[in-house]
Write a protein that holds these residues in place. Structure first.
Motif, PDB file in Angstrom:
ATOM      1  N   LEU A   1     -19.955 -19.872 -39.988  1.00  0.00           N
ATOM      2  CA  LEU A   1     -21.339 -19.597 -40.369  1.00  0.00           C
ATOM      3  C   LEU A   1     -22.196 -20.855 -40.536  1.00  0.00           C
ATOM      4  CD1 LEU A   1     -20.721 -16.754 -42.974  1.00  0.00           C
ATOM      5  CD2 LEU A   1     -21.838 -16.510 -40.741  1.00  0.00           C
ATOM      6  N   THR A   2     -21.593 -22.035 -40.443  1.00  0.00           N
ATOM      7  CA  THR A   2     -22.382 -23.252 -40.627  1.00  0.00           C
ATOM      8  C   THR A   2     -22.281 -24.228 -39.465  1.00  0.00           C
ATOM      9  OG1 THR A   2     -20.584 -24.369 -41.837  1.00  0.00           O
ATOM     10  CG2 THR A   2     -22.180 -23.111 -43.144  1.00  0.00           C
ATOM     11  N   SER A   3     -21.143 -24.303 -38.822  1.00  0.00           N
ATOM     12  CA  SER A   3     -20.881 -25.396 -37.882  1.00  0.00           C
ATOM     13  C   SER A   3     -20.987 -24.953 -36.434  1.00  0.00           C
ATOM     14  CB  SER A   3     -19.481 -25.969 -38.136  1.00  0.00           C
ATOM     15  OG  SER A   3     -19.363 -26.409 -39.465  1.00  0.00           O
ATOM     16  N   ARG A   4     -21.972 -25.471 -35.742  1.00  0.00           N
ATOM     17  CA  ARG A   4     -22.133 -25.257 -34.304  1.00  0.00           C
ATOM     18  C   ARG A   4     -22.514 -26.582 -33.662  1.00  0.00           C
ATOM     19  NH1 ARG A   4     -20.108 -21.131 -35.285  1.00  0.00           N
ATOM     20  NH2 ARG A   4     -20.464 -19.060 -34.421  1.00  0.00           N
ATOM     21  N   TRP A   5     -21.998 -26.818 -32.448  1.00  0.00           N
ATOM     22  CA  TRP A   5     -22.094 -28.151 -31.860  1.00  0.00           C
ATOM     23  C   TRP A   5     -22.910 -28.176 -30.575  1.00  0.00           C
ATOM     24  CZ3 TRP A   5     -20.980 -30.956 -35.727  1.00  0.00           C
ATOM     25  CH2 TRP A   5     -20.059 -30.494 -36.656  1.00  0.00           C
ATOM     26  N   ARG A   6     -23.683 -27.130 -30.348  1.00  0.00           N
ATOM     27  CA  ARG A   6     -24.672 -27.123 -29.245  1.00  0.00           C
ATOM     28  C   ARG A   6     -25.714 -26.072 -29.573  1.00  0.00           C
ATOM     29  NH1 ARG A   6     -19.951 -25.544 -27.423  1.00  0.00           N
ATOM     30  NH2 ARG A   6     -19.626 -27.505 -26.308  1.00  0.00           N
ATOM     31  N   ALA A   7     -26.914 -26.301 -29.060  1.00  0.00           N
ATOM     32  CA  ALA A   7     -28.008 -25.337 -29.210  1.00  0.00           C
ATOM     33  C   ALA A   7     -28.513 -24.989 -27.817  1.00  0.00           C
ATOM     34  CB  ALA A   7     -29.132 -25.930 -30.053  1.00  0.00           C
ATOM     35  N   PHE A   8     -28.854 -23.713 -27.622  1.00  0.00           N
ATOM     36  CA  PHE A   8     -29.330 -23.241 -26.329  1.00  0.00           C
ATOM     37  C   PHE A   8     -30.834 -22.980 -26.379  1.00  0.00           C
ATOM     38  CE2 PHE A   8     -24.854 -21.866 -26.536  1.00  0.00           C
ATOM     39  CZ  PHE A   8     -24.373 -22.467 -25.378  1.00  0.00           C
ATOM     40  N   THR A   9     -31.470 -23.231 -25.254  1.00  0.00           N
ATOM     41  CA  THR A   9     -32.881 -22.906 -25.072  1.00  0.00           C
ATOM     42  C   THR A   9     -33.045 -22.341 -23.662  1.00  0.00           C
ATOM     43  OG1 THR A   9     -33.307 -25.192 -24.356  1.00  0.00           O
ATOM     44  CG2 THR A   9     -33.798 -24.641 -26.656  1.00  0.00           C
ATOM     45  N   ARG A  10     -34.198 -21.719 -23.435  1.00  0.00           N
ATOM     46  CA  ARG A  10     -34.489 -21.215 -22.097  1.00  0.00           C
ATOM     47  C   ARG A  10     -35.896 -21.637 -21.709  1.00  0.00           C
ATOM     48  NH1 ARG A  10     -32.368 -17.873 -18.384  1.00  0.00           N
ATOM     49  NH2 ARG A  10     -33.773 -16.772 -16.986  1.00  0.00           N
ATOM     50  N   THR A  11     -36.024 -22.289 -20.582  1.00  0.00           N
ATOM     51  CA  THR A  11     -37.319 -22.693 -20.062  1.00  0.00           C
ATOM     52  C   THR A  11     -37.206 -22.880 -18.556  1.00  0.00           C
ATOM     53  OG1 THR A  11     -39.143 -24.270 -20.337  1.00  0.00           O
ATOM     54  CG2 THR A  11     -36.938 -25.168 -20.357  1.00  0.00           C
ATOM     55  N   ALA A  12     -38.331 -22.719 -17.860  1.00  0.00           N
ATOM     56  CA  ALA A  12     -38.369 -22.855 -16.396  1.00  0.00           C
ATOM     57  C   ALA A  12     -37.365 -21.934 -15.728  1.00  0.00           C
ATOM     58  CB  ALA A  12     -38.131 -24.306 -15.980  1.00  0.00           C
ATOM     59  N   GLY A  13     -37.098 -20.784 -16.349  1.00  0.00           N
ATOM     60  CA  GLY A  13     -36.193 -19.804 -15.768  1.00  0.00           C
ATOM     61  C   GLY A  13     -34.724 -20.162 -15.866  1.00  0.00           C
ATOM     62  N   LEU A  14     -34.390 -21.223 -16.619  1.00  0.00           N
ATOM     63  CA  LEU A  14     -33.003 -21.661 -16.740  1.00  0.00           C
ATOM     64  C   LEU A  14     -32.569 -21.686 -18.197  1.00  0.00           C
ATOM     65  CD1 LEU A  14     -32.952 -24.707 -14.266  1.00  0.00           C
ATOM     66  CD2 LEU A  14     -32.034 -22.415 -13.851  1.00  0.00           C
ATOM     67  N   LEU A  15     -31.267 -21.555 -18.399  1.00  0.00           N
ATOM     68  CA  LEU A  15     -30.674 -21.700 -19.714  1.00  0.00           C
ATOM     69  C   LEU A  15     -30.184 -23.136 -19.858  1.00  0.00           C
ATOM     70  CD1 LEU A  15     -29.969 -19.937 -22.208  1.00  0.00           C
ATOM     71  CD2 LEU A  15     -27.703 -19.633 -21.186  1.00  0.00           C
ATOM     72  N   TRP A  16     -30.520 -23.758 -20.997  1.00  0.00           N
ATOM     73  CA  TRP A  16     -30.176 -25.158 -21.231  1.00  0.00           C
ATOM     74  C   TRP A  16     -29.345 -25.270 -22.507  1.00  0.00           C
ATOM     75  CZ3 TRP A  16     -32.371 -28.767 -17.735  1.00  0.00           C
ATOM     76  CH2 TRP A  16     -33.348 -28.238 -16.894  1.00  0.00           C
ATOM     77  N   GLU A  17     -28.562 -26.345 -22.587  1.00  0.00           N
ATOM     78  CA  GLU A  17     -27.813 -26.606 -23.803  1.00  0.00           C
ATOM     79  C   GLU A  17     -28.029 -28.049 -24.247  1.00  0.00           C
ATOM     80  OE1 GLU A  17     -23.370 -27.657 -23.447  1.00  0.00           O
ATOM     81  OE2 GLU A  17     -23.622 -26.041 -21.970  1.00  0.00           O
ATOM     82  N   THR A  18     -28.107 -28.224 -25.569  1.00  0.00           N
ATOM     83  CA  THR A  18     -28.267 -29.548 -26.165  1.00  0.00           C
ATOM     84  C   THR A  18     -27.068 -29.810 -27.058  1.00  0.00           C
ATOM     85  OG1 THR A  18     -30.681 -29.352 -26.166  1.00  0.00           O
ATOM     86  CG2 THR A  18     -29.715 -31.002 -27.631  1.00  0.00           C
ATOM     87  N   PRO A  19     -26.277 -30.853 -26.769  1.00  0.00           N
ATOM     88  CA  PRO A  19     -25.114 -31.147 -27.617  1.00  0.00           C
ATOM     89  C   PRO A  19     -25.564 -31.743 -28.957  1.00  0.00           C
ATOM     90  CG  PRO A  19     -25.345 -32.830 -25.927  1.00  0.00           C
ATOM     91  CD  PRO A  19     -26.380 -31.773 -25.624  1.00  0.00           C
ATOM     92  N   VAL A  20     -24.806 -31.448 -29.996  1.00  0.00           N
ATOM     93  CA  VAL A  20     -25.093 -31.924 -31.347  1.00  0.00           C
ATOM     94  C   VAL A  20     -23.829 -32.570 -31.911  1.00  0.00           C
ATOM     95  CG1 VAL A  20     -25.831 -31.282 -33.676  1.00  0.00           C
ATOM     96  CG2 VAL A  20     -26.750 -30.051 -31.689  1.00  0.00           C
ATOM     97  N   GLU A  21     -24.016 -33.724 -32.533  1.00  0.00           N
ATOM     98  CA  GLU A  21     -22.885 -34.399 -33.170  1.00  0.00           C
ATOM     99  C   GLU A  21     -23.303 -34.857 -34.567  1.00  0.00           C
ATOM    100  OE1 GLU A  21     -19.872 -38.244 -32.542  1.00  0.00           O
ATOM    101  OE2 GLU A  21     -21.806 -38.157 -31.507  1.00  0.00           O
ATOM    102  N   HIS A  22     -22.467 -34.592 -35.547  1.00  0.00           N
ATOM    103  CA  HIS A  22     -22.651 -35.135 -36.888  1.00  0.00           C
ATOM    104  C   HIS A  22     -21.324 -35.023 -37.631  1.00  0.00           C
ATOM    105  CE1 HIS A  22     -22.741 -31.079 -38.643  1.00  0.00           C
ATOM    106  NE2 HIS A  22     -23.687 -30.736 -37.788  1.00  0.00           N
ATOM    107  N   PRO A  23     -21.154 -35.731 -38.742  1.00  0.00           N
ATOM    108  CA  PRO A  23     -19.914 -35.587 -39.513  1.00  0.00           C
ATOM    109  C   PRO A  23     -19.738 -34.143 -39.966  1.00  0.00           C
ATOM    110  CG  PRO A  23     -21.187 -37.487 -40.262  1.00  0.00           C
ATOM    111  CD  PRO A  23     -22.071 -36.731 -39.315  1.00  0.00           C
TER     112      PRO A  23
END
Length: 246
Positions: free
Chosen positions: A162-184
């Motif tokens: 419920l708290t820890s996820r290491w990528r976020a998704f977005t959608r733009t220009a008709g495509l699905l994108w992912e952004t990696p996330v790093e933290h302790p």
């Protein structure tokens, strides 16, 4: 199982920050209801046979582009409404239904598909008691949340889910994108919900949550490193019905 720590290093961060005084308020929802709000290519993730939607307020500080260029007004409150998703290959991440930000400069990220809204947000601390309030500028969703924090606790599998996820998704220009996330890894503390009134979930297109939420608190984490956004691998548009298939 969701990883307790970052799944990939972010070597070249586009954005760095610290997230402080972070409270996670999560409710279970019917998977079909949440799936209807997701773009093609994403499947709702489930825990204990339910989809989950979280309202998460926190303080953003030390916000820098490329790790060196300070964002004007770099300390501000932010509150997101998020749900937990996965790709067909099993990679887990977050889908943001809305994000309220106390710094209007963040709304520029809407061009990349991030659903930012400028808001009037406040966090007030009174010893172990933290008060969060906010409303979207121009009217619309608002919230009031008060919690009492306590001693540190050891993270369980449910806590991590419920708290820890290491990528976020977005959608733009008709495509699905992912952004990696790093933290302790998050450090969590005991928390008691004292007061809650919110319309963010309904404003995001959901029914009003039912029952008592599951609440977590973290005093803070950082540095947080958001990497280069890239097309999500092997993601092709799928219908909502097929997205629920295992």
């Amino acid at each position: 199982m969701t990883s307790f720590s970052a799944e990939q290093p972010v070597t070249f961060p586009l954005l760095t920050a610290r997230w402080l005084s972070q409270t996670f308020v999560n409710w279970p929802y019917a998977p079909e209801e949440v799936q209807a709000l997701l773009p093609g290519g994403l499947r709702v993730d489930v825990f204990r046979n339910a989809a989950w939607v979280g309202v998460v307020p926190f303080l953003m500080t030390e916000v820098k582009v490329l790790g060196v260029v300070a964002v004007p007004g770099q300390e501000f409150s932010e509150t997101n409404v998020r749900t937990y998703v996965r790709l067909p290959d099993g990679k887990r991440g977050l889908w943001f239904l809305s994000i309220e930000a106390g710094n209007p400069i963040m709304t520029a990220a809407r061009l990349a598909g991030v659903p930012y809204h400028a808001g009037n947000l406040k966090i007030r601390t009174d010893g172990p008691v933290i008060h969060y309030t906010g409303e979207r500028r121009g009217g619309g969703p608002r919230y009031r949340l008060t919690v009492r924090t306590g001693a540190p606790v050891e993270m369980t599998e449910e806590d991590a889910w419920l708290t820890s996820r290491w990528r976020a998704f977005t959608r733009t220009a008709g495509l699905l994108w992912e952004t990696p996330v790093e933290h302790p890894p998050y450090s969590l503390a005991r928390v008691t919900l004292l007061d809650l009134d919110e319309t963010l979930t309904v404003g995001a297109g959901l029914s009003a949550p039912v029952g008592e939420p599951v609440v977590h608190y973290s005093p803070g984490v950082g540095p947080v490193r958001l990497g280069v956004t890239r097309p999500a691998a092997a993601c092709r548009s799928r219908s909502s019905s097929s997205a629920l298939a295992p």
